[in-house]
Design a protein around this motif. Sequence first.
Motif, mmCIF file in Angstrom:
data_model
loop_
_atom_site.group_PDB
_atom_site.id
_atom_site.type_symbol
_atom_site.label_atom_id
_atom_site.label_comp_id
_atom_site.label_asym_id
_atom_site.label_seq_id
_atom_site.Cartn_x
_atom_site.Cartn_y
_atom_site.Cartn_z
ATOM 1 N N LEU A 327 0.821 -1.209 0.000
ATOM 2 C CA LEU A 327 0.000 0.000 0.000
ATOM 3 C C LEU A 327 0.858 1.264 0.000
ATOM 4 O O LEU A 327 0.565 2.231 -0.718
ATOM 5 N N VAL A 328 1.911 1.272 0.797
ATOM 6 C CA VAL A 328 2.805 2.431 0.832
ATOM 7 C C VAL A 328 3.469 2.624 -0.520
ATOM 8 O O VAL A 328 3.512 3.731 -1.068
ATOM 9 N N GLU A 338 -0.659 11.065 2.145
ATOM 10 C CA GLU A 338 -1.534 10.940 3.313
ATOM 11 C C GLU A 338 -2.206 9.572 3.342
ATOM 12 O O GLU A 338 -2.333 8.950 4.407
ATOM 13 N N ARG A 339 -2.631 9.101 2.195
ATOM 14 C CA ARG A 339 -3.265 7.782 2.125
ATOM 15 C C ARG A 339 -2.264 6.688 2.514
ATOM 16 O O ARG A 339 -2.627 5.722 3.199
ATOM 17 N N ALA A 340 -1.017 6.835 2.081
ATOM 18 C CA ALA A 340 0.013 5.855 2.438
ATOM 19 C C ALA A 340 0.199 5.783 3.955
ATOM 20 O O ALA A 340 0.295 4.703 4.538
ATOM 21 N N GLU A 341 0.228 6.956 4.611
ATOM 22 C CA GLU A 341 0.421 6.984 6.064
ATOM 23 C C GLU A 341 -0.780 6.383 6.795
ATOM 24 O O GLU A 341 -0.619 5.615 7.758
ATOM 25 N N LYS A 342 -1.985 6.709 6.354
ATOM 26 C CA LYS A 342 -3.186 6.152 6.987
ATOM 27 C C LYS A 342 -3.218 4.635 6.857
ATOM 28 O O LYS A 342 -3.663 3.934 7.766
ATOM 29 N N ALA A 343 -2.746 4.123 5.723
ATOM 30 C CA ALA A 343 -2.733 2.677 5.513
ATOM 31 C C ALA A 343 -1.855 1.980 6.546
ATOM 32 O O ALA A 343 -2.193 0.891 7.036
ATOM 33 N N VAL A 344 -0.740 2.613 6.907
ATOM 34 C CA VAL A 344 0.178 2.021 7.882
ATOM 35 C C VAL A 344 -0.469 1.967 9.260
ATOM 36 O O VAL A 344 -0.429 0.932 9.951
ATOM 37 N N ARG A 349 -3.038 -1.376 13.600
ATOM 38 C CA ARG A 349 -4.115 -1.702 14.541
ATOM 39 C C ARG A 349 -4.608 -3.130 14.330
ATOM 40 O O ARG A 349 -4.840 -3.868 15.301
ATOM 41 N N TYR A 350 -4.771 -3.531 13.081
ATOM 42 C CA TYR A 350 -5.221 -4.888 12.795
ATOM 43 C C TYR A 350 -4.198 -5.916 13.274
ATOM 44 O O TYR A 350 -4.547 -6.965 13.824
ATOM 45 N N ASN A 351 -2.929 -5.627 13.063
ATOM 46 C CA ASN A 351 -1.889 -6.570 13.455
ATOM 47 C C ASN A 351 -1.787 -6.690 14.977
ATOM 48 O O ASN A 351 -1.548 -7.777 15.513
ATOM 49 N N ALA A 352 -1.968 -5.581 15.669
ATOM 50 C CA ALA A 352 -1.942 -5.612 17.137
ATOM 51 C C ALA A 352 -3.077 -6.486 17.675
ATOM 52 O O ALA A 352 -2.888 -7.254 18.630
#
Length: 475
Positions: A327-328, A338-344, A349-352
């Motif tokens: 995605l990045v 901005e979209r790249a940063e939001k994707a991270v 959060r999902y991985n946590a």
Amino acid sequence: MPSQTSPATPTFSGIWSIIKRSIRGEDIDLTHGSLRTAIILLAIPMMLEMAMESVFALVDLYFVGHLEHSSYAIQTVGLTESVLAVLYSLAIGLSMATTAVVARRIGEKKPIDASRAGGQAIFVALILNSIVSIFGIIYAKEILLLMGASEESARHGERFTQIMMGSSVFIMLLFLINGIFRGAGNAAIAMKSLVVANAINIILCPLLINGIGPVEGLGLTGAAIATSIGRGTGVIYQLYHLSNGKHIIRIYLKYLKPRWYEIIALCKIAGPAVLQFVIASCSWIFLAQLVAVTGADEGSAGYQTALRLMMFFMLPAWGLSNAAATLVGQNLGAGLLERAEKAVFKTARYNALYMLIVTAISFACADLLVSFFSNDQEVRKVAKEAIYIMSTAYVLYGIGMVLINAFNGAGDTQTPTWINLVGFWLLQIPLAHILARHFEMGPTGVFMAIPIAESCITVAGIILFRKGNWKSVKV
């Protein structure tokens, strides 16, 4: 501007439709639309792909763990996997660089350039692997002894290590070609190649290890042959999809002819990426050797059992974090910072959440999980202790993985390299040595050093990611 988030809560049928799309596989434009949908489309096959990769070692471990002299066999499989981790470092590092370049070219709408980059990466991989394979075949026994194996274990495991090192080209290509597909946004092909490889391995392992009817089993050697055939079949599946013209990426033989300016550009990204994984792998090798020396054969076998179980749960988390890399890369290529940063942040959060579930499973089921892989009570005792200690920081592991892959996906492979150098060599290794030897804690001290170092690595990653220098890297 296209919407970046879903306007409404998805229905069950909508979620099921996304899951089917992710498994079926398709070339996805990740530069617009819902980030949540994009992450799911990438994450499901990527997590399954990494789970399939970990199954190789677990299948081998299960069957050899029930052989006569099982502690020797388990130790050999574990120590060989630790040595192969250096090769994994080369493969993953080159794969990450290739993913970054391919994703950036796809984001720029240049599929032919993306395909050429993939071809050059395959050429580099074949050259590097030939050197590693020859070295591993010649010095297999010496490698095991250097890792801390006893003379008896090294004698039992020499042929296994020779076959695994000699067929390591399949490991290299599996990782690399899957990186090409991930960069293009088609993670399902990568997953399916591992499904094919594992299916062959699972069928052949019991037959070649234990034998069937009048045919005598090959024991530990059979495990190596089964794994090599399985991985080789997976590579054939990949090559078919690279060349059949049905996907956005299509690699012709002429793309493998060296174009040195492209190879140099790729190596500038791949060099630090390889180094960051070599740094981590060498740290794990040192820890394995330290446990073998301070915990004898049973301690080493217990640690290797716990490590294989940990990797079984961790590799899917690594697969999910790979979604951030793709995605990045594609969104930076499209100029959508901005979209790249939001994707991270969303992927983290999902991985946590995933790692929180894994932590609960590890604490609740450690005894049951360990019992599948060894009948030796002392091996089980060490393995359970290792699982309990190492799982205390799983949530932070998950967040750290996403950040590391985000840097790599942006082409900023130097930042995570420095993080790993400090975290593993200046913190984890010295701390493990001090706890294990100076404080005479033995393997327990080694186990404790792992979550401490990994937590510090994650904190450093968060700080450096927020600085935002990764957004200006040119690929």
